[in-house]
Design a protein around this motif. Structure first.
Motif, PDB file in Angstrom:
ATOM      1  N   LYS A  55       0.961  -1.364   0.186  1.00 32.69           N
ATOM      2  CA  LYS A  55       0.212  -0.245   0.026  1.00 32.69           C
ATOM      3  C   LYS A  55       0.929   1.230   0.085  1.00 32.69           C
ATOM      4  O   LYS A  55       0.674   2.076  -0.814  1.00 32.69           O
ATOM      5  N   ARG A 101     -10.354  -9.556   1.361  1.00 34.27           N
ATOM      6  CA  ARG A 101     -11.077  -8.206   1.429  1.00 34.27           C
ATOM      7  C   ARG A 101     -10.059  -7.224   1.651  1.00 34.27           C
ATOM      8  O   ARG A 101     -10.052  -6.193   0.918  1.00 34.27           O
ATOM      9  N   SER A 105      -9.093  -4.330  -1.181  1.00 33.78           N
ATOM     10  CA  SER A 105      -9.204  -2.975  -1.017  1.00 33.78           C
ATOM     11  C   SER A 105      -7.849  -2.204  -1.407  1.00 33.78           C
ATOM     12  O   SER A 105      -7.829  -1.392  -1.865  1.00 33.78           O
ATOM     13  N   ASP A 108      -7.761  -2.217  -5.029  1.00 26.70           N
ATOM     14  CA  ASP A 108      -8.658  -0.926  -5.390  1.00 26.70           C
ATOM     15  C   ASP A 108      -7.967   0.470  -5.300  1.00 26.70           C
ATOM     16  O   ASP A 108      -8.035   1.572  -6.118  1.00 26.70           O
ATOM     17  N   ALA A 127     -10.810   5.452  -1.593  1.00 27.01           N
ATOM     18  CA  ALA A 127      -9.973   4.080  -1.670  1.00 27.01           C
ATOM     19  C   ALA A 127      -9.067   3.754  -0.689  1.00 27.01           C
ATOM     20  O   ALA A 127      -8.963   2.730  -0.081  1.00 27.01           O
ATOM     21  N   ALA A 130     -11.101   2.965   2.533  1.00 23.27           N
ATOM     22  CA  ALA A 130     -11.711   1.787   2.527  1.00 23.27           C
ATOM     23  C   ALA A 130     -10.641   0.455   2.829  1.00 23.27           C
ATOM     24  O   ALA A 130     -10.619  -0.294   3.647  1.00 23.27           O
ATOM     25  N   ALA A 131      -9.088   0.904   2.377  1.00 24.39           N
ATOM     26  CA  ALA A 131      -8.205   0.009   2.619  1.00 24.39           C
ATOM     27  C   ALA A 131      -7.850   0.023   4.098  1.00 24.39           C
ATOM     28  O   ALA A 131      -7.611  -0.965   4.823  1.00 24.39           O
ATOM     29  N   THR A 134     -10.935  -1.780   5.972  1.00 25.80           N
ATOM     30  CA  THR A 134     -10.871  -3.220   5.825  1.00 25.80           C
ATOM     31  C   THR A 134      -9.395  -3.796   6.642  1.00 25.80           C
ATOM     32  O   THR A 134      -9.663  -4.964   7.288  1.00 25.80           O
TER      33      THR A 134
END
Length: 149
Positions: A55, A101, A105, A108, A127, A130-131, A134
């Motif tokens: 990430k 998930r 994420s 995404d 995005a 959301a990361a 999750t």
């Protein structure tokens, strides 16, 4: 020799052996539980580390529209899939599903960045959130698994 002395000695010996066996069994279960917890902790840490590394790398990626939808290659290069497969071997299904998930994420998030969305755009922020969400849900599930172990 009296029978009562012989019986008392035999009963005492049997009780002593049984007490030792029970204590050894309890110790063995506790040690096994601790080893299982250590295995889980190691797998959890490795997965979270690789996911965070991916990430972070994605957040610095340059816009490249032709790379949208190809984050699975980049995430594989960071070792996320290998760490996720380790989780599949040692963790419960609910935790593995949450890890999946979390991986999706981050994929995404990758797509939002390489599509050219900047840090102040709604797509990027959604995005990123959301990361983060999750990942937080996954960590909570990991904590529960370690407490149960």
């Amino acid at each position: 020799m009296q029978w009562s002395t012989l019986v008392a000695t035999a009963v005492g010996t049997v009780l002593g052996v049984l007490a030792t066996l029970v204590a050894d069994h309890v110790r063995w279960r506790r040690d096994r539980s601790e080893r299982n917890r250590d295995t889980l902790r190691t797998a959890f840490t490795e997965y979270l580390t690789t996911l965070s590394t991916a990430k972070d790398a994605f957040s610095r990626a340059e816009p490249s529209p032709e790379r949208v939808g190809k984050g699975h290659v980049a995430i594989g290069e960071h070792g996320v899939y290998a760490a996720q497969q380790q989780l599949e071997l040692v963790a419960q299904r609910t935790l593995v599903d949450k890890a999946g998930r979390a991986t999706l994420s981050v994929l995404d998030f990758h797509d939002a960045v390489v599509a050219g969305h900047t840090t102040n755009s709604q797509e990027y922020v959604n995005a990123w959130r959301a990361a983060r969400h999750t990942r937080a849900a996954l960590i909570e599930e990991m904590r529960k698994a370690l407490q149960r172990g």
